[in-house]
Design a protein around this motif. Structure first.
Motif, PDB file in Angstrom:
ATOM      1  N   ALA A 238      27.079  41.641  40.316  1.00 34.92           N
ATOM      2  CA  ALA A 238      26.853  40.420  41.093  1.00 34.92           C
ATOM      3  C   ALA A 238      27.639  40.443  42.400  1.00 34.92           C
ATOM      4  N   LEU A 239      28.871  40.921  42.351  1.00 35.22           N
ATOM      5  CA  LEU A 239      29.705  40.955  43.556  1.00 35.22           C
ATOM      6  C   LEU A 239      29.126  41.895  44.605  1.00 35.22           C
ATOM      7  N   LEU A 240      28.614  43.032  44.174  1.00 32.39           N
ATOM      8  CA  LEU A 240      28.027  43.979  45.114  1.00 32.39           C
ATOM      9  C   LEU A 240      26.836  43.374  45.848  1.00 32.39           C
ATOM     10  N   LYS A 241      26.105  42.491  45.163  1.00 28.54           N
ATOM     11  CA  LYS A 241      24.953  41.813  45.763  1.00 28.54           C
ATOM     12  C   LYS A 241      25.344  40.494  46.418  1.00 28.54           C
ATOM     13  N   GLN A 242      26.642  40.132  46.311  1.00 30.52           N
ATOM     14  CA  GLN A 242      27.161  38.858  46.795  1.00 30.52           C
ATOM     15  C   GLN A 242      26.363  37.699  46.192  1.00 30.52           C
ATOM     16  N   GLU A 243      26.163  37.781  44.888  1.00 33.77           N
ATOM     17  CA  GLU A 243      25.469  36.741  44.136  1.00 33.77           C
ATOM     18  C   GLU A 243      26.429  36.125  43.119  1.00 33.77           C
ATOM     19  N   ALA A 244      26.060  34.947  42.612  1.00 38.33           N
ATOM     20  CA  ALA A 244      26.841  34.321  41.544  1.00 38.33           C
ATOM     21  C   ALA A 244      26.596  35.076  40.236  1.00 38.33           C
ATOM     22  N   TYR A 245      27.585  35.081  39.360  1.00 42.83           N
ATOM     23  CA  TYR A 245      27.405  35.689  38.042  1.00 42.83           C
ATOM     24  C   TYR A 245      27.471  34.612  36.956  1.00 42.83           C
ATOM     25  N   ARG A 246      26.689  34.820  35.906  1.00 49.33           N
ATOM     26  CA  ARG A 246      26.640  33.913  34.757  1.00 49.33           C
ATOM     27  C   ARG A 246      26.764  34.739  33.494  1.00 49.33           C
ATOM     28  N   LEU A 247      27.718  34.390  32.640  1.00 44.55           N
ATOM     29  CA  LEU A 247      28.040  35.215  31.486  1.00 44.55           C
ATOM     30  C   LEU A 247      28.180  34.382  30.221  1.00 44.55           C
ATOM     31  N   ASN A 248      27.829  34.969  29.087  1.00 37.14           N
ATOM     32  CA  ASN A 248      28.112  34.410  27.771  1.00 37.14           C
ATOM     33  C   ASN A 248      28.866  35.462  26.970  1.00 37.14           C
ATOM     34  N   TYR A 249      30.017  35.118  26.426  1.00 38.96           N
ATOM     35  CA  TYR A 249      30.805  36.062  25.647  1.00 38.96           C
ATOM     36  C   TYR A 249      31.773  35.281  24.760  1.00 38.96           C
ATOM     37  N   LYS A 250      32.620  35.991  24.024  1.00 35.92           N
ATOM     38  CA  LYS A 250      33.552  35.334  23.111  1.00 35.92           C
ATOM     39  C   LYS A 250      34.994  35.690  23.450  1.00 35.92           C
ATOM     40  N   ILE A 251      35.882  34.705  23.233  1.00 34.73           N
ATOM     41  CA  ILE A 251      37.310  34.902  23.477  1.00 34.73           C
ATOM     42  C   ILE A 251      38.089  34.575  22.201  1.00 34.73           C
ATOM     43  N   ARG A 252      39.290  35.135  22.098  1.00 40.93           N
ATOM     44  CA  ARG A 252      40.179  34.800  20.994  1.00 40.93           C
ATOM     45  C   ARG A 252      41.263  33.860  21.512  1.00 40.93           C
ATOM     46  N   CYS A 253      41.386  32.702  20.889  1.00 46.31           N
ATOM     47  CA  CYS A 253      42.312  31.667  21.345  1.00 46.31           C
ATOM     48  C   CYS A 253      43.722  31.899  20.791  1.00 46.31           C
ATOM     49  N   ALA A 254      44.639  31.064  21.244  1.00 44.90           N
ATOM     50  CA  ALA A 254      46.042  31.216  20.854  1.00 44.90           C
ATOM     51  C   ALA A 254      46.243  31.106  19.350  1.00 44.90           C
ATOM     52  N   ASP A 255      45.419  30.291  18.670  1.00 45.69           N
ATOM     53  CA  ASP A 255      45.564  30.116  17.222  1.00 45.69           C
ATOM     54  C   ASP A 255      44.786  31.155  16.423  1.00 45.69           C
ATOM     55  N   GLY A 256      44.195  32.140  17.108  1.00 45.78           N
ATOM     56  CA  GLY A 256      43.467  33.197  16.435  1.00 45.78           C
ATOM     57  C   GLY A 256      41.984  32.919  16.245  1.00 45.78           C
TER      58      GLY A 256
END
Length: 215
Positions: free
Chosen positions: A168-186
């Motif tokens: 997206a950056l190379l095209k100077q476009e916005a990026y939209r993502l879906n993914y998962k994160i691990r929080c402080a409590d696990g």
């Protein structure tokens, strides 16, 4: 307009002249942008058309020497708090009482950020919504003694996030993502992210900024 070097990224300070040049409607629009409203929502709030909102946004980007709505929202918070080391502002100087946007930005349920374009996703600014989303206080992600936001992204999503953002950056476009994160409590959360690049006048990628919300 002068520039400030901060954590490897060049940032452009707002000038008092630019703020004083805002019309009342532009100031109201700026406050609503900082609170996370879309152009359509701003139009409904101010009883104006989407097209008129776009005109106000273009005018403010030109006056502030910025490139995106997200940059505009970030600059409201950072400059009124003096976090960038740029010109110190008196709240009374800001038309339309834009100072209320500071509280609104921190009350958003998601994480508003500005950071470096690297695999660790080191952050220079993170809104208070970081705590609710990740379990970590904002200072955790803005301190080099701790890991960057990338350390929260599950390993199986790391390459996907990096590749999509770089394309997206190379095209100077916005990026939209879906993914998962691990929080402080696990615990694991699915998140949705939208962001844009920050570029120099020559097109060099200086950093990224955007917003992350729980799905």
């Amino acid at each position: 307009m002068g520039q400030i070097q901060q954590s490897g990224v060049i940032v452009r300070p707002l000038s008092r002249g630019s703020l004083n040049d805002l019309t009342d409607r532009e100031a109201q629009t700026l406050m609503l942008i900082a609170s996370g409203l879309s152009n359509k929502q701003i139009g409904r709030e101010l009883d104006i058309s989407d097209g008129t909102v776009k005109v106000y946004v273009r005018n403010m980007l030109r006056k502030f020497n910025l490139n995106s709505r997200l940059e505009l929202a970030s600059w409201v918070y950072q400059n009124l708090n003096g976090e960038t080391g740029s010109v110190s502002l008196e709240i009374s100087e800001v038309p339309g009482r834009i100072s209320s946007a500071l509280e609104l930005l921190d009350e958003l349920p998601g994480l508003i950020y500005r950071g470096l374009n690297d695999r660790e996703w080191y952050m220079e600014y993170v809104s208070a919504g970081c705590l609710q989303l990740t379990g970590y206080p904002a200072g955790y992600l803005t301190s080099r003694r701790n890991s960057g936001y990338g350390s929260l992204i599950l390993d199986e999503y790391g390459d996907y996030v990096w590749y999509c953002v770089q394309c997206a950056l190379l095209k100077q476009e916005a990026y939209r993502l879906n993914y998962k994160i691990r929080c402080a409590d696990g615990s694991v959360k699915e998140v949705w992210e939208k962001g844009v690049g920050i570029y120099s006048s020559s097109g060099e990628i200086l950093g990224v900024e955007g917003a992350i919300f729980e799905v």
